[in-house]
Every structure is written in C-alpha cells, then in structure tokens.
Design a protein around this motif. Structure first.
Motif: not given
Length: 227
Positions: A3-11, A70-82
């Motif tokens: 889509g138009p927004d990659t969800g990644r910060a460019e380096t 790692l970009n995908s892994a960054a969301v994991v702490p914000y997911l529910p515990t179960s």
C-alpha cells in the motif's frame, strides 16, 4: 499486500547496518530468544525466495532483518497477552509469521486474498512448525461476520481510513487494532476519525516500537474498540 504507507522508517543506504551481520548478532539472538531459530529460518526463506516469488522487492533482499523481520517484531510488545490475533493482508507473512514465532501462546490468523501468497504462507508455516497459525484465504471484509479476534494487525496495507473499515469489524469489543505504519501516519488520523467513531474506536495512539540498538524505531498506531 502493498500500500501507500510501508510501515518502515527509511534509513540511507550508506548508514544501513549489514543485514547478515545484524541477523547473527548477539543483540538479535538475545532479542528473539527461544524463537530465534524459527525467525532466522524465515529470514533465510525470504532471502532465497522472496524476490523470485514477488513477495519483496529486489532492493530489500539484502536488508531483510532491519526492513522486515525487526520491523515486524516491533509490534509484538503491543499485542495482547493471550487470545487471537489476525494479520490482514499478510502477504509474505509480515508481521504475522514473526508474531506467531515470537508468541506461541497466541492464535495467529493470516488473512490473505492471493492464492500464490497463501501457498507461500502454508509452506512457511510447515517449514517453521508453527502450530499456532491458521491461514485464511480472502479479503478481510469477507470475514467480518465469520470471527472476532483480540487484536488485528497489518503492515503496508492501506491508508488508515480504509484500514479501519477493514480491520475493526474483526475486533471484539475491548480488543484493539494495532498496526505498523510510516512516520507520517499522524496525517491520516483526522481523515479517519469518522470511520473510527463509527466502529466505536478510541482516538488512536501513535507509539514507538523499538527492537535492537542501531535499527530505527517502527511507528505503530493503536486504537481500542469500545462498542
């Protein structure tokens, strides 16, 4: 899906870490812990087959760890515990495969309409032995009356207003939409407020998802469904 927004910060390329070195670093091994072997195998599969199968672009093959894993892994702490999480427009399995490997306590649904991508997802799930993962072929809208989950996530799928219409009907009351977006996501919030209110969502929070030193943070947007 792209889509138009990659969800990644460019380096800038001259500042980017070497992905092979990054993927085998002690920092990354420690970060992923027990899931590291599954995640590293997934990275290998993406590197070997991702471009060939139209899952990632040619310029991304050498930067799989920082731009995808790692970009995908960054969301994991914000997911529910179960409970259950749906990754809509899962595509190559980002972030859903990474979530499933890191969080075996969650049920992860990979929702993807394209047959060639669901074939890939099935191969990856089998190769990695992910027993907590289910693949659902179809658009998210086709499942609005079929199931509800504790969280819906996505990456590089659509603008927020469209994404809210796709995602929030899948979220149970009290659950959350937790999505990976680009740095300019704040500009999408006002145009999406009407849709968010329609589905009883709270004002979205814009969060910073960090993983290991030297890798730029990911922008995450979170909104809770209240009715």
């Amino acid at each position: 899906m792209n889509g138009p927004d990659t969800g990644r910060a460019e380096t800038p390329a001259d500042e980017a870490p070497d992905s092979e070195t990054l993927g085998t670093s002690e920092a990354v091994r420690t970060y992923f812990g027990d899931s590291y072997e599954q995640v590293v195998r997934y990275a290998e599969l993406l590197r070997e087959q991702g471009e060939l199968r139209g899952l990632i672009g040619p310029r991304e093959v050498t930067r799989i760890w920082e731009r995808h894993i790692l970009n995908s892994a960054a969301v994991v702490p914000y997911l529910p515990t179960s409970g259950a999480v749906a990754d809509i427009g899962s595509g190559a399995g980002l972030p859903g495969i990474v979530i499933a490997a890191m969080r075996p306590d969650l049920e992860v649904l990979l929702v993807e309409p394209m047959e060639r991508r669901t074939t890939w997802l099935g191969e990856v799930v089998s190769e990695l032995g992910l027993t907590n993962t289910e693949i659902k072929r179809g658009r998210a809208e086709e499942y609005h009356e079929a199931f509800e989950v504790d969280a819906v996530t996505s990456r590089a799928v659509a603008a927020l207003s469209k994404l809210a219409r796709m995602s929030l009907p899948l979220v149970r009351v009290g659950g959350e939409m937790v999505i990976l977006k680009g740095r300019n996501v704040a500009q999408e919030v006002d145009p999406a407020r009407k849709v968010l209110r329609r589905y009883g969502a709270t004002d979205p929070e814009i969060l910073e998802g960090r993983t290991v030193d030297g890798v730029e943070a990911t922008t995450i947007l979170r909104a809770r469904r209240t009715k």
